[in-house]
Design an enzyme around this catalytic site. Structure first.
Site, PDB file in Angstrom:
ATOM      1  N   ARG A   1       0.821  -1.215   0.000  1.00 16.55           N
ATOM      2  CA  ARG A   1       0.000   0.000   0.000  1.00 16.55           C
ATOM      3  C   ARG A   1       0.856   1.266   0.000  1.00 16.55           C
ATOM      4  O   ARG A   1       0.440   2.288  -0.556  1.00 16.55           O
ATOM      5  CB  ARG A   1      -0.936  -0.005   1.201  1.00 16.55           C
ATOM      6  CG  ARG A   1      -2.068  -0.985   0.991  1.00 16.55           C
ATOM      7  CD  ARG A   1      -3.032  -0.995   2.140  1.00 16.55           C
ATOM      8  NE  ARG A   1      -4.196  -1.803   1.792  1.00 16.55           N
ATOM      9  CZ  ARG A   1      -5.111  -2.187   2.658  1.00 16.55           C
ATOM     10  NH1 ARG A   1      -4.997  -1.853   3.939  1.00 16.55           N
ATOM     11  NH2 ARG A   1      -6.137  -2.906   2.270  1.00 16.55           N
TER      12      ARG A   1
ATOM     13  N   LYS B   1     -23.315 -14.126   1.494  1.00 20.22           N
ATOM     14  CA  LYS B   1     -24.552 -13.548   2.018  1.00 20.22           C
ATOM     15  C   LYS B   1     -25.345 -12.784   0.980  1.00 20.22           C
ATOM     16  O   LYS B   1     -24.929 -11.738   0.519  1.00 20.22           O
ATOM     17  CB  LYS B   1     -24.239 -12.624   3.200  1.00 20.22           C
ATOM     18  CG  LYS B   1     -23.934 -13.388   4.459  1.00 20.22           C
ATOM     19  CD  LYS B   1     -24.021 -12.499   5.671  1.00 20.22           C
ATOM     20  CE  LYS B   1     -25.401 -12.538   6.302  1.00 20.22           C
ATOM     21  NZ  LYS B   1     -25.480 -11.670   7.487  1.00 20.22           N
TER      22      LYS B   1
HETATM   23  P1  ADP Z   1     -16.396 -10.378  -1.078  1.00 25.34           P
HETATM   24  O1  ADP Z   1     -15.555 -10.142   0.154  1.00 25.34           O
HETATM   25  O2  ADP Z   1     -15.555 -10.558  -2.309  1.00 25.34           O
HETATM   26  O3  ADP Z   1     -17.465  -9.340  -1.246  1.00 25.34           O
HETATM   27  P2  ADP Z   1     -18.092 -12.266   0.314  1.00 25.34           P
HETATM   28  O4  ADP Z   1     -17.547 -11.793   1.613  1.00 25.34           O
HETATM   29  O5  ADP Z   1     -19.507 -11.944  -0.026  1.00 25.34           O
HETATM   30  O6  ADP Z   1     -17.136 -11.812  -0.901  1.00 25.34           O
HETATM   31  O7  ADP Z   1     -18.012 -13.858   0.228  1.00 25.34           O
HETATM   32  C1  ADP Z   1     -16.832 -14.587   0.494  1.00 25.34           C
HETATM   33  C2  ADP Z   1     -17.105 -15.812   1.312  1.00 25.34           C
HETATM   34  O8  ADP Z   1     -18.125 -16.613   0.755  1.00 25.34           O
HETATM   35  C3  ADP Z   1     -15.890 -16.693   1.418  1.00 25.34           C
HETATM   36  O9  ADP Z   1     -15.465 -16.753   2.756  1.00 25.34           O
HETATM   37  C4  ADP Z   1     -16.376 -18.066   0.922  1.00 25.34           C
HETATM   38  O10 ADP Z   1     -15.869 -19.149   1.681  1.00 25.34           O
HETATM   39  C5  ADP Z   1     -17.864 -17.961   1.091  1.00 25.34           C
HETATM   40  N1  ADP Z   1     -18.600 -18.879   0.220  1.00 25.34           N
HETATM   41  C6  ADP Z   1     -18.595 -18.921  -1.126  1.00 25.34           C
HETATM   42  N2  ADP Z   1     -19.352 -19.922  -1.582  1.00 25.34           N
HETATM   43  C7  ADP Z   1     -19.873 -20.556  -0.511  1.00 25.34           C
HETATM   44  C8  ADP Z   1     -20.752 -21.670  -0.319  1.00 25.34           C
HETATM   45  N3  ADP Z   1     -21.232 -22.350  -1.356  1.00 25.34           N
HETATM   46  N4  ADP Z   1     -21.066 -22.023   0.952  1.00 25.34           N
HETATM   47  C9  ADP Z   1     -20.568 -21.337   1.994  1.00 25.34           C
HETATM   48  N5  ADP Z   1     -19.752 -20.260   1.889  1.00 25.34           N
HETATM   49  C10 ADP Z   1     -19.401 -19.881   0.655  1.00 25.34           C
END
Ligand code: ADP
Ligand code: MG
Length: 404
Positions: free
Chosen positions: A42, A208
Site C-alpha cells: 500500500r 450472504k
Molecule cells: P467479497 O468479500 O468478495 O465481497 P463475500 O464476503 O460476499 O465476498 O463472500 C466470500 C465468502 O463466501 C468466502 O469466505 C467463501 O468461503 C464464502 N462462500 C462462497 N461460496 C460458498 C458456499 N457455497 N457455501 C458457503 N460459503 C461460501
C-alpha cells in the site's frame, strides 16, 4: 461529471494534505519491539501520487489510519514504522509527527518548504476521526491549501480525514481532488456504474445474499446478464424449488430471491452443477452433482465444471465484466476450483481486450491466491467502498471532491 484529479490543479509552492491508505500489516503488537512494516504494497501504491506532487513543487502533509486503536495510548499503532519505510521508498526524509493535530503539528507545518514530507500520527488516535468531528476536520484543513484523496478504501465513510477535511479545505477556496489511485478506481468502477459498454456481464458469488440484494438489483439495471454462483446461488436455487440439503441458504432472503427471479428471469444465470460434501473441511469426501440431485446430508460448496462452461458461454462477446464474490469456499483448495477456473477465464478475456473489474475483499484475495491479480483490468483495493459504489450509492469521500 468527472472528479478532478491532481493533474487538473496547480500545486507549486502549496501545502497539500494527502489522505493515503497506509493501513499496512506490522511485525508486532508490542510497542516495546522494533516494529516494522511486513507488507509495503500500500505504501508503494501511493508513490506515483506522492512523487507527482513532489515533482510539481508541493510540500506534503500525509495522513492515514492504521489498524483499530482504541485510543492514542495504543502505541502499537503509531505511524513510525510506516514513516521509516516511506522514507526509504521516496529516497528523502519523512518527518513523522507524534500528533494528528495540535501545536507541534502547526509549528512543523509552518516551517515546511516545497519537497518536504510530513507524516501525521495515526488519524484514529483522535476520537473525532470516525465521528467526522468538525473541530478535528477544521484543524486538519487549517494545515493545508489543497486536499488530495487517495485512500479509496476509506471513502465510503464520512470521517474527519476523508470527507470533513476535504469539505473544509473547499470552504476556504482550496481544491479537493483525487490522487492517481482514486482516479484508477473511479475510472474502472465508475464506468461500470454510470456508462458501461455492452454487452456487460456481472458475476456474483460469496456467502450472504441479504447483504448484497441492493447490489444485485443495481447490477440488474445496467448489466445484460447476471451470473450467480457461490453460496449466494443456493438461495436462488432454493427459490426455484431445488432441494439444497445442508447448504448455506438464507431462508429470510427467499422472497427477495423469488422477486428478482421474476423480474429478471432470463437475465439471471444460475449454476447447473455443484460440488457437494458433508461438511466444510479439506478432507471431506467431495463429489460433483447436478443441482437437481443435491443429497439431503450434503452441502453445496463450489460450482461444478458444467456451470463454468455455461458461464463461459455467457461471457463470450462481453465488453465489460464485473465480478464480486467467490464461486465457492475458495479458502479450501478442494472447493476453490470453480473460483480458480472463473479467474482463468477472466484473465483470458482481459488478454483479449475485455474490461474485467473485480470488487470485494474476498474476491480480490481469491484472484491473488490464484496468482492472476496482474492479469485483470482492475482489482479494486476497497472492499466495502467498491461494493457501495457498485450498489449505486453516493460515497461521501468522493461526493465532496471537485468536479470537472
Ligand atoms: P467479497 O468479500 O468478495 O465481497 P463475500 O464476503 O460476499 O465476498 O463472500 C466470500 C465468502 O463466501 C468466502 O469466505 C467463501 O468461503 C464464502 N462462500 C462462497 N461460496 C460458498 C458456499 N457455497 N457455501 C458457503 N460459503 C461460501
Ligand atoms: Mg468478504
Amino acid at each position: 461529471m468527472k472528479t478532478k484529479t491532481i493533474t487538473d490543479i496547480d500545486v507549486q509552492g502549496k501545502k497539500v494534505l494527502v489522505r493515503v491508505d497506509f493501513n499496512v500489516p506490522l511485525s508486532s503488537k508490542n510497542p516495546a519491539d522494533n516494529i516494522t512494516v511486513t507488507d509495503d504494497t500500500r505504501i508503494k501504491a501511493a508513490l506515483p501520487t506522492l512523487n507527482y506532487l513532489l515533482d510539481h513543487g508541493a510540500a506534503l502533509i500525509l495522513c492515514s489510519h492504521l489498524g483499530r486503536p482504541s485510543s492514542a495510548a495504543d502505541k502499537q499503532f503509531a505511524m513510525d514504522p510506516v514513516a521509516a519505510r516511506l522514507s526509504e521508498l521516496l529516497g528523502r526524509p519523512v518527518k513523522k509527527l507524534d500528533e494528528v493535530v495540535g501545536p507541534s503539528v502547526t509549528a512543523a507545518v509552518n516551517a515546511m518548504q516545497p519537497g518536504d514530507v510530513i507524516l501525521l500520527e495515526n488519524t484514529r488516535f483522535e476520537p473525532g476521526e470516525t465521528k467526522n468531528n468538525p473541530e478535528l476536520s477544521q484543524k486538519l484543513a487549517d494545515l493545508a491549501d489543497v486536499y488530495v484523496e487517495d485512500a479509496f478504501g476509506s471513502v465510503h465513510r464520512a470521517h474527519a480525514s476523508t470527507e470533513g477535511a476535504a469539505r473544509m479545505i473547499r470552504a476556504k477556496g482550496g481544491p479537493a481532488v483525487a490522487g492517481f489511485l482514486m482516479g484508477k478506481e473511479l475510472d474502472a468502477l465508475g464506468t461500470a456504474v454510470s456508462d458501461p459498454p455492452h454487452p456487460y456481464v456481472a458475476i456474483m458469488g460469496g456467502a450472504k445474499i441479504s447483504d448484497k440484494i441492493k447490489l444485485i438489483e443495481n447490477l440488474l439495471k445496467t448489466a445484460d446478464k447476471v451470473l450467480i454462483g457461490g453460496g449466494m446461488a443456493n438461495t436462488f436455487l432454493k427459490a426455484q424449488g431445488h432441494q439444497l440439503g445442508k447448504s448455506l441458504v438464507e431462508e429470510d432472503a427467499l422472497p427477495e430471491a423469488q422477486r428478482l427471479l421474476k423480474v429478471a428471469a432470463n437475465r439471471i444465470v444460475l449454476p447447473t452443477d455443484v460440488v457437494v460434501a458433508p461438511e466444510v473441511a479439506a478432507d471431506a469426501p467431495a463429489e460433483t452433482v447436478s443441482v437437481w440431485g443435491i443429497p439431503p446430508d450434503q452441502m453445496a460448496l463450489d460450482v461444478g465444471p458444467d456451470t463454468i462452461e455455461r458461464f463461459n458461454e455467457e461471457l463470450q462477446g462481453a465488453q465489460l465484466v464485473v465480478w464480486n464474490g467467490p464461486m465457492g469456499v475458495f479458502e479450501i483448495d478442494r472447493f476453490a476450483e470453480g473460483t480458480n477456473a472463473l479467474a482463468k477465464l477472466l484473465a483470458a478475456l482481459t488478454a483479449h481486450g475485455v474490461q474485467v473489474v473485480i470488487g470485494g475483499g474476498d474476491s480480490a484475495a481469491a484472484v491473488r491466491k490464484a496468482g492472476l491479480a496482474d492479469k485483470m483490468t482492475h482489482i479494486s483495493t476497497g472492499g466495502g467502498a467498491s461494493l457501495e459504489l457498485l450498489e449505486g450509492k453516493e460515497l461521501p469521500g468522493i461526493t465532496v471532491l471537485d468536479r470537472k
